[in-house]
Design a protein around this motif. Sequence first.
Motif, short mmCIF file in Angstrom:
data_model
loop_
_atom_site.label_atom_id
_atom_site.label_comp_id
_atom_site.label_asym_id
_atom_site.label_seq_id
_atom_site.Cartn_x
_atom_site.Cartn_y
_atom_site.Cartn_z
N GLN A 1 -1.04 3.46 1.99
CA GLN A 1 -2.15 2.50 2.07
C GLN A 1 -2.73 2.47 3.48
OE1 GLN A 1 -0.14 -1.08 0.57
NE2 GLN A 1 -1.57 -1.09 -1.15
N SER B 1 -5.61 4.16 -11.50
CA SER B 1 -5.14 2.83 -11.12
C SER B 1 -4.27 2.88 -9.87
CB SER B 1 -4.36 2.21 -12.29
OG SER B 1 -3.88 0.93 -11.94
N HIS C 1 5.51 -1.90 -6.35
CA HIS C 1 4.18 -1.58 -5.83
C HIS C 1 3.20 -1.23 -6.95
CE1 HIS C 1 5.82 -1.70 -1.83
NE2 HIS C 1 6.69 -0.74 -2.11
N ILE C 2 3.70 -0.62 -8.00
CA ILE C 2 2.90 -0.30 -9.18
C ILE C 2 3.68 -0.77 -10.40
CG2 ILE C 2 1.83 1.69 -8.05
CD1 ILE C 2 3.63 3.51 -9.71
N ARG D 1 -4.95 1.28 -6.00
CA ARG D 1 -4.01 0.44 -5.27
C ARG D 1 -3.77 0.99 -3.86
NH1 ARG D 1 -0.75 -3.08 -8.42
NH2 ARG D 1 -1.09 -2.87 -10.68
#
Length: 376
Positions: free
Chosen positions: A365, A60, A39-40, A64
Amino acid sequence: MNNRQRVNAILHFQPCDRVPAVAFGYWNETVDKWAQEGHITPDEALGYRQMGDGSPADVSIMQRLGFDFNWSNCLSGNNTLHPPFVPEVLRVEASGAKVMRNHEGLIVRVHDDIVSIPSEIGTSLTGREAWETLYLPRLRFSPDRVDHAHFKRMEALDDIRDIPLGLHLGSLYGFIRNLLGVEELAYLEVDDEELYQEIIDTVADMCFQLADYILRTYKIHFDYAHFWEDICFKNGPLVSPRTFDRFVGRHYKRLTDLVHAHGIDIVSLDCDGCIDALIPTWLHNGVNTMFPIEVGTWNASIAPWRQQYGKSLRGVGGVDKRVFAGDKQAVEQEIERLKPLVDAGGFIPCIDHRIPPDAHFALVQYYCECFRKAFG
Protein backbone atom coordinates in the motif's frame (compact mmCIF):
# COMPACT_ATOMS: atom_id res chain seq x y z
CA MET A 1 -7.22 10.32 -19.46
CA ASN A 2 -8.13 6.74 -18.64
CA ASN A 3 -5.61 3.93 -18.19
CA ARG A 4 -5.96 2.70 -21.77
CA GLN A 5 -5.03 6.18 -23.00
CA ARG A 6 -2.17 6.49 -20.49
CA VAL A 7 -0.60 3.19 -21.53
CA ASN A 8 -0.94 4.03 -25.21
CA ALA A 9 0.65 7.45 -24.67
CA ILE A 10 3.57 6.24 -22.56
CA LEU A 11 4.50 3.34 -24.83
CA HIS A 12 4.45 5.72 -27.81
CA PHE A 13 6.65 8.26 -26.00
CA GLN A 14 3.82 10.77 -25.74
CA PRO A 15 2.86 12.94 -22.74
CA CYS A 16 0.14 11.85 -20.33
CA ASP A 17 -1.41 13.12 -17.10
CA ARG A 18 0.15 10.43 -14.87
CA VAL A 19 1.79 7.03 -14.87
CA PRO A 20 -0.55 4.22 -13.79
CA ALA A 21 0.39 1.99 -10.87
CA VAL A 22 0.55 -1.48 -12.42
CA ALA A 23 0.50 -4.88 -10.72
CA PHE A 24 1.18 -8.45 -11.87
CA GLY A 25 -0.76 -10.55 -9.41
CA TYR A 26 0.33 -12.53 -6.35
CA TRP A 27 1.36 -15.97 -5.23
CA ASN A 28 -1.62 -17.96 -3.98
CA GLU A 29 0.18 -18.26 -0.65
CA THR A 30 0.35 -14.45 -0.49
CA VAL A 31 -3.39 -13.90 -0.72
CA ASP A 32 -3.96 -16.71 1.79
CA LYS A 33 -1.61 -15.01 4.25
CA TRP A 34 -3.20 -11.61 3.71
CA ALA A 35 -6.64 -13.13 4.33
CA GLN A 36 -5.42 -14.73 7.56
CA GLU A 37 -4.04 -11.34 8.63
CA GLY A 38 -7.39 -9.67 7.89
CA HIS A 39 -6.21 -7.41 5.06
CA ILE A 40 -8.48 -9.05 2.47
CA THR A 41 -11.49 -11.33 2.82
CA PRO A 42 -11.33 -15.13 2.56
CA ASP A 43 -13.66 -14.86 -0.44
CA GLU A 44 -11.21 -12.54 -2.18
CA ALA A 45 -8.35 -14.95 -1.55
CA LEU A 46 -10.38 -17.91 -2.79
CA GLY A 47 -11.63 -15.94 -5.79
CA TYR A 48 -8.08 -15.03 -6.82
CA ARG A 49 -6.92 -18.62 -6.38
CA GLN A 50 -9.74 -19.86 -8.62
CA MET A 51 -9.94 -17.09 -11.23
CA GLY A 52 -6.53 -15.42 -11.19
CA ASP A 53 -5.48 -12.22 -12.95
CA GLY A 54 -8.17 -9.77 -14.00
CA SER A 55 -10.87 -11.54 -11.98
CA PRO A 56 -13.27 -9.60 -9.74
CA ALA A 57 -11.24 -10.80 -6.73
CA ASP A 58 -8.04 -9.51 -8.30
CA VAL A 59 -9.64 -6.13 -9.02
CA SER A 60 -10.89 -5.91 -5.44
CA ILE A 61 -7.46 -6.73 -3.97
CA MET A 62 -5.76 -4.22 -6.28
CA GLN A 63 -8.18 -1.52 -5.17
CA ARG A 64 -7.37 -2.24 -1.52
CA LEU A 65 -3.66 -1.93 -2.31
CA GLY A 66 -3.90 1.09 -4.60
CA PHE A 67 -3.02 -0.36 -8.01
CA ASP A 68 -4.76 0.77 -11.19
CA PHE A 69 -4.77 -2.53 -13.07
CA ASN A 70 -2.98 -5.83 -13.70
CA TRP A 71 -0.82 -5.91 -16.83
CA SER A 72 -1.71 -9.58 -17.30
CA ASN A 73 -5.16 -8.64 -18.57
CA CYS A 74 -5.40 -10.60 -21.79
CA LEU A 75 -7.93 -12.42 -23.88
CA SER A 76 -6.84 -15.70 -25.34
CA GLY A 77 -8.07 -18.81 -26.97
CA ASN A 78 -6.70 -22.15 -25.82
CA ASN A 79 -3.22 -22.14 -27.33
CA THR A 80 -2.03 -25.23 -25.45
CA LEU A 81 -2.91 -28.93 -25.68
CA HIS A 82 -6.57 -29.42 -26.60
CA PRO A 83 -7.66 -31.53 -24.84
CA PRO A 84 -4.99 -31.68 -22.12
CA PHE A 85 -3.76 -34.91 -20.61
CA VAL A 86 -5.70 -36.13 -17.60
CA PRO A 87 -3.30 -35.74 -14.65
CA GLU A 88 -2.52 -39.04 -12.97
CA VAL A 89 -0.35 -40.32 -10.15
CA LEU A 90 2.07 -42.90 -11.54
CA ARG A 91 3.57 -43.92 -8.22
CA VAL A 92 4.16 -42.73 -4.65
CA GLU A 93 7.75 -42.84 -3.47
CA ALA A 94 8.95 -43.85 0.00
CA SER A 95 9.47 -40.18 0.87
CA GLY A 96 5.80 -39.50 0.17
CA ALA A 97 6.57 -37.62 -3.06
CA LYS A 98 4.19 -38.32 -5.94
CA VAL A 99 5.46 -39.03 -9.43
CA MET A 100 2.76 -37.71 -11.73
CA ARG A 101 1.96 -37.17 -15.38
CA ASN A 102 0.67 -33.60 -15.50
CA HIS A 103 -1.82 -31.99 -17.88
CA GLU A 104 0.96 -31.37 -20.45
CA GLY A 105 2.25 -34.94 -20.39
CA LEU A 106 5.38 -34.06 -18.41
CA ILE A 107 6.41 -36.56 -15.73
CA VAL A 108 7.11 -34.64 -12.51
CA ARG A 109 7.89 -35.30 -8.86
CA VAL A 110 5.55 -33.39 -6.55
CA HIS A 111 5.96 -32.84 -2.80
CA ASP A 112 2.67 -31.76 -1.26
CA ASP A 113 4.41 -29.77 1.48
CA ILE A 114 6.86 -27.89 -0.78
CA VAL A 115 5.83 -24.75 -2.68
CA SER A 116 8.08 -24.85 -5.74
CA ILE A 117 8.24 -25.86 -9.37
CA PRO A 118 8.00 -29.68 -9.49
CA SER A 119 11.12 -31.64 -10.47
CA GLU A 120 11.09 -32.93 -14.05
CA ILE A 121 11.44 -36.72 -14.24
CA GLY A 122 10.62 -37.39 -17.88
CA THR A 123 8.14 -36.75 -20.65
CA SER A 124 5.39 -38.56 -22.50
CA LEU A 125 6.79 -37.06 -25.73
CA THR A 126 9.36 -39.83 -26.14
CA GLY A 127 9.79 -39.69 -29.92
CA ARG A 128 8.01 -39.38 -33.24
CA GLU A 129 5.40 -42.05 -32.54
CA ALA A 130 4.37 -40.36 -29.29
CA TRP A 131 4.39 -36.98 -31.04
CA GLU A 132 2.11 -38.13 -33.85
CA THR A 133 -0.31 -40.10 -31.69
CA LEU A 134 -0.45 -38.20 -28.37
CA TYR A 135 0.47 -34.61 -29.19
CA LEU A 136 -0.11 -33.67 -32.82
CA PRO A 137 -3.89 -34.27 -32.64
CA ARG A 138 -4.02 -32.00 -29.57
CA LEU A 139 -2.26 -29.16 -31.39
CA ARG A 140 -4.62 -28.69 -34.32
CA PHE A 141 -6.56 -25.45 -34.64
CA SER A 142 -10.33 -25.53 -34.31
CA PRO A 143 -12.86 -22.78 -33.45
CA ASP A 144 -13.78 -24.58 -30.23
CA ARG A 145 -10.46 -23.39 -28.81
CA VAL A 146 -12.25 -20.07 -28.27
CA ASP A 147 -14.70 -19.31 -25.45
CA HIS A 148 -17.13 -17.54 -27.75
CA ALA A 149 -19.49 -16.41 -25.00
CA HIS A 150 -16.66 -14.68 -23.14
CA PHE A 151 -15.34 -13.02 -26.29
CA LYS A 152 -18.81 -11.74 -27.13
CA ARG A 153 -19.14 -10.25 -23.65
CA MET A 154 -15.79 -8.48 -24.05
CA GLU A 155 -16.79 -7.31 -27.52
CA ALA A 156 -19.90 -5.68 -26.03
CA LEU A 157 -17.76 -3.89 -23.41
CA ASP A 158 -15.10 -2.74 -25.84
CA ASP A 159 -16.23 0.89 -26.16
CA ILE A 160 -16.56 1.47 -22.40
CA ARG A 161 -13.49 -0.39 -21.19
CA ASP A 162 -10.99 1.94 -19.47
CA ILE A 163 -8.09 -0.43 -18.79
CA PRO A 164 -5.80 -1.89 -21.46
CA LEU A 165 -6.57 -5.31 -22.89
CA GLY A 166 -4.09 -7.61 -24.60
CA LEU A 167 -4.48 -10.40 -27.11
CA HIS A 168 -2.47 -13.35 -25.84
CA LEU A 169 -0.62 -14.92 -28.77
CA GLY A 170 0.62 -17.94 -26.85
CA SER A 171 4.13 -19.32 -26.43
CA LEU A 172 6.42 -20.44 -29.24
CA TYR A 173 9.12 -22.13 -27.14
CA GLY A 174 8.34 -22.01 -23.41
CA PHE A 175 5.23 -24.14 -23.96
CA ILE A 176 7.30 -26.75 -25.79
CA ARG A 177 9.78 -26.70 -22.89
CA ASN A 178 6.79 -27.51 -20.65
CA LEU A 179 5.99 -30.56 -22.79
CA LEU A 180 9.50 -31.98 -22.85
CA GLY A 181 11.42 -30.52 -19.93
CA VAL A 182 14.60 -28.45 -20.24
CA GLU A 183 17.05 -31.32 -20.78
CA GLU A 184 14.92 -33.38 -23.18
CA LEU A 185 14.23 -30.32 -25.34
CA ALA A 186 17.95 -29.53 -25.50
CA TYR A 187 18.77 -33.11 -26.51
CA LEU A 188 16.00 -33.20 -29.12
CA GLU A 189 17.60 -30.40 -31.14
CA VAL A 190 20.70 -32.59 -31.58
CA ASP A 191 19.13 -36.06 -31.68
CA ASP A 192 16.25 -35.33 -34.07
CA GLU A 193 16.43 -31.87 -35.61
CA GLU A 194 13.59 -32.70 -38.02
CA LEU A 195 11.19 -33.50 -35.17
CA TYR A 196 12.46 -30.49 -33.18
CA GLN A 197 11.61 -28.19 -36.11
CA GLU A 198 8.26 -29.88 -36.71
CA ILE A 199 7.14 -29.42 -33.11
CA ILE A 200 8.10 -25.73 -33.16
CA ASP A 201 6.39 -25.18 -36.52
CA THR A 202 3.23 -26.99 -35.43
CA VAL A 203 2.85 -24.99 -32.21
CA ALA A 204 3.54 -21.72 -34.05
CA ASP A 205 1.02 -22.53 -36.81
CA MET A 206 -1.66 -23.30 -34.25
CA CYS A 207 -0.99 -20.02 -32.41
CA PHE A 208 -1.13 -18.11 -35.70
CA GLN A 209 -4.38 -19.69 -36.84
CA LEU A 210 -5.98 -19.06 -33.45
CA ALA A 211 -4.95 -15.38 -33.37
CA ASP A 212 -6.04 -14.89 -36.97
CA TYR A 213 -9.43 -16.43 -36.24
CA ILE A 214 -9.98 -14.22 -33.18
CA LEU A 215 -8.97 -11.03 -34.99
CA ARG A 216 -11.24 -11.81 -37.97
CA THR A 217 -14.20 -12.92 -35.85
CA TYR A 218 -14.45 -10.30 -33.09
CA LYS A 219 -14.48 -6.51 -33.21
CA ILE A 220 -12.33 -5.91 -30.17
CA HIS A 221 -9.75 -3.12 -30.11
CA PHE A 222 -6.78 -4.74 -28.40
CA ASP A 223 -4.30 -2.32 -26.84
CA TYR A 224 -1.39 -4.71 -27.19
CA ALA A 225 -0.50 -8.27 -28.10
CA HIS A 226 1.36 -10.50 -25.67
CA PHE A 227 3.54 -13.62 -25.69
CA TRP A 228 4.62 -15.80 -22.76
CA GLU A 229 7.93 -17.66 -22.78
CA ASP A 230 9.85 -17.96 -19.45
CA ILE A 231 12.91 -19.51 -21.10
CA CYS A 232 15.70 -17.75 -19.20
CA PHE A 233 17.24 -18.05 -15.74
CA LYS A 234 19.59 -15.85 -13.75
CA ASN A 235 22.60 -16.46 -16.04
CA GLY A 236 20.86 -16.26 -19.40
CA PRO A 237 18.67 -18.28 -21.80
CA LEU A 238 17.85 -21.97 -21.48
CA VAL A 239 18.29 -22.21 -25.27
CA SER A 240 21.13 -21.12 -27.51
CA PRO A 241 20.31 -17.64 -28.89
CA ARG A 242 21.52 -18.79 -32.33
CA THR A 243 19.20 -21.82 -32.23
CA PHE A 244 16.32 -19.68 -31.00
CA ASP A 245 16.80 -17.18 -33.79
CA ARG A 246 17.09 -19.88 -36.44
CA PHE A 247 14.11 -22.00 -35.47
CA VAL A 248 11.71 -19.62 -33.73
CA GLY A 249 12.42 -16.06 -34.87
CA ARG A 250 10.45 -16.18 -38.13
CA HIS A 251 7.35 -17.39 -36.30
CA TYR A 252 7.36 -14.27 -34.13
CA LYS A 253 7.58 -12.23 -37.31
CA ARG A 254 4.60 -13.97 -38.84
CA LEU A 255 2.48 -13.34 -35.74
CA THR A 256 3.60 -9.75 -35.20
CA ASP A 257 2.93 -8.98 -38.87
CA LEU A 258 -0.58 -10.34 -38.34
CA VAL A 259 -1.35 -8.13 -35.35
CA HIS A 260 0.24 -5.10 -37.03
CA ALA A 261 -2.18 -5.60 -39.92
CA HIS A 262 -4.99 -5.26 -37.37
CA GLY A 263 -3.62 -2.02 -35.91
CA ILE A 264 -1.81 -3.49 -32.88
CA ASP A 265 1.71 -2.04 -32.73
CA ILE A 266 2.63 -2.76 -29.10
CA VAL A 267 3.73 -6.37 -28.66
CA SER A 268 4.92 -7.38 -25.19
CA LEU A 269 6.60 -10.56 -24.12
CA ASP A 270 6.74 -12.11 -20.65
CA CYS A 271 10.04 -13.84 -20.01
CA ASP A 272 11.58 -14.15 -16.57
CA GLY A 273 15.32 -14.30 -15.95
CA CYS A 274 18.23 -12.64 -17.73
CA ILE A 275 16.83 -12.12 -21.23
CA ASP A 276 19.54 -9.92 -22.78
CA ALA A 277 20.82 -12.49 -25.28
CA LEU A 278 17.35 -13.10 -26.77
CA ILE A 279 16.29 -9.45 -27.12
CA PRO A 280 17.84 -9.07 -30.62
CA THR A 281 15.69 -11.90 -32.00
CA TRP A 282 12.55 -10.51 -30.41
CA LEU A 283 13.14 -6.94 -31.55
CA HIS A 284 14.08 -7.97 -35.08
CA ASN A 285 10.86 -9.96 -35.35
CA GLY A 286 8.39 -7.39 -34.05
CA VAL A 287 8.33 -7.80 -30.26
CA ASN A 288 9.00 -4.33 -28.85
CA THR A 289 8.02 -4.40 -25.15
CA MET A 290 9.85 -6.46 -22.53
CA PHE A 291 8.10 -7.69 -19.38
CA PRO A 292 8.50 -8.11 -16.38
CA ILE A 293 12.21 -7.02 -16.40
CA GLU A 294 13.10 -8.95 -13.25
CA VAL A 295 15.63 -7.08 -11.15
CA GLY A 296 16.81 -10.32 -9.53
CA THR A 297 20.46 -11.00 -8.73
CA TRP A 298 21.48 -9.77 -12.19
CA ASN A 299 19.99 -6.25 -11.76
CA ALA A 300 17.93 -6.18 -14.96
CA SER A 301 16.85 -2.71 -16.04
CA ILE A 302 15.53 -1.07 -19.18
CA ALA A 303 18.34 1.53 -18.98
CA PRO A 304 21.14 -0.44 -20.73
CA TRP A 305 18.69 -1.83 -23.28
CA ARG A 306 17.51 1.68 -24.11
CA GLN A 307 21.12 2.76 -24.62
CA GLN A 308 21.68 -0.17 -26.98
CA TYR A 309 18.39 -0.28 -28.88
CA GLY A 310 16.98 3.23 -28.48
CA LYS A 311 13.27 3.93 -28.55
CA SER A 312 12.51 0.78 -30.53
CA LEU A 313 12.44 -1.01 -27.17
CA ARG A 314 9.79 -0.35 -24.54
CA GLY A 315 9.32 -1.92 -21.15
CA VAL A 316 6.75 -2.79 -18.50
CA GLY A 317 8.04 -4.02 -15.15
CA GLY A 318 11.37 -3.50 -13.46
CA VAL A 319 10.10 -2.88 -9.89
CA ASP A 320 12.02 -5.01 -7.40
CA LYS A 321 9.38 -7.03 -5.54
CA ARG A 322 11.85 -7.82 -2.77
CA VAL A 323 11.39 -4.35 -1.24
CA PHE A 324 7.97 -5.43 0.04
CA ALA A 325 9.70 -7.66 2.58
CA GLY A 326 11.72 -4.69 3.84
CA ASP A 327 10.67 -1.33 5.21
CA LYS A 328 9.46 2.09 4.09
CA GLN A 329 12.96 3.28 3.36
CA ALA A 330 13.48 0.38 0.93
CA VAL A 331 10.26 1.31 -0.85
CA GLU A 332 11.24 4.98 -1.05
CA GLN A 333 14.66 4.10 -2.48
CA GLU A 334 13.03 1.91 -5.11
CA ILE A 335 10.74 4.77 -6.18
CA GLU A 336 13.76 7.07 -6.49
CA ARG A 337 15.56 4.47 -8.62
CA LEU A 338 12.60 4.36 -11.00
CA LYS A 339 12.36 8.11 -11.63
CA PRO A 340 15.02 8.46 -14.37
CA LEU A 341 13.72 5.33 -16.08
CA VAL A 342 10.20 6.78 -16.23
CA ASP A 343 11.52 10.15 -17.39
CA ALA A 344 13.19 8.47 -20.39
CA GLY A 345 9.73 7.45 -21.67
CA GLY A 346 8.40 4.23 -23.13
CA PHE A 347 8.51 2.57 -19.71
CA ILE A 348 5.76 1.70 -17.24
CA PRO A 349 6.95 0.47 -13.82
CA CYS A 350 5.30 -2.77 -12.72
CA ILE A 351 6.11 -5.26 -9.99
CA ASP A 352 8.73 -7.52 -11.56
CA HIS A 353 6.86 -10.71 -10.76
CA ARG A 354 3.99 -11.94 -8.64
CA ILE A 355 4.07 -10.54 -5.13
CA PRO A 356 5.50 -13.26 -2.84
CA PRO A 357 4.33 -14.34 0.64
CA ASP A 358 7.03 -12.38 2.47
CA ALA A 359 5.46 -9.12 1.28
CA HIS A 360 3.88 -6.89 3.93
CA PHE A 361 0.43 -5.73 2.86
CA ALA A 362 0.98 -2.27 4.36
CA LEU A 363 4.26 -1.85 2.47
CA VAL A 364 2.60 -2.65 -0.85
CA GLN A 365 0.00 0.00 0.00
CA TYR A 366 2.80 2.41 0.90
CA TYR A 367 4.48 1.70 -2.46
CA CYS A 368 1.27 2.64 -4.28
CA GLU A 369 0.96 5.84 -2.22
CA CYS A 370 4.57 6.83 -2.95
CA PHE A 371 4.18 5.89 -6.59
CA ARG A 372 1.19 8.23 -7.05
CA LYS A 373 3.07 11.07 -5.36
CA ALA A 374 6.12 10.52 -7.55
CA PHE A 375 4.42 9.87 -10.89
CA GLY A 376 0.90 11.24 -10.49
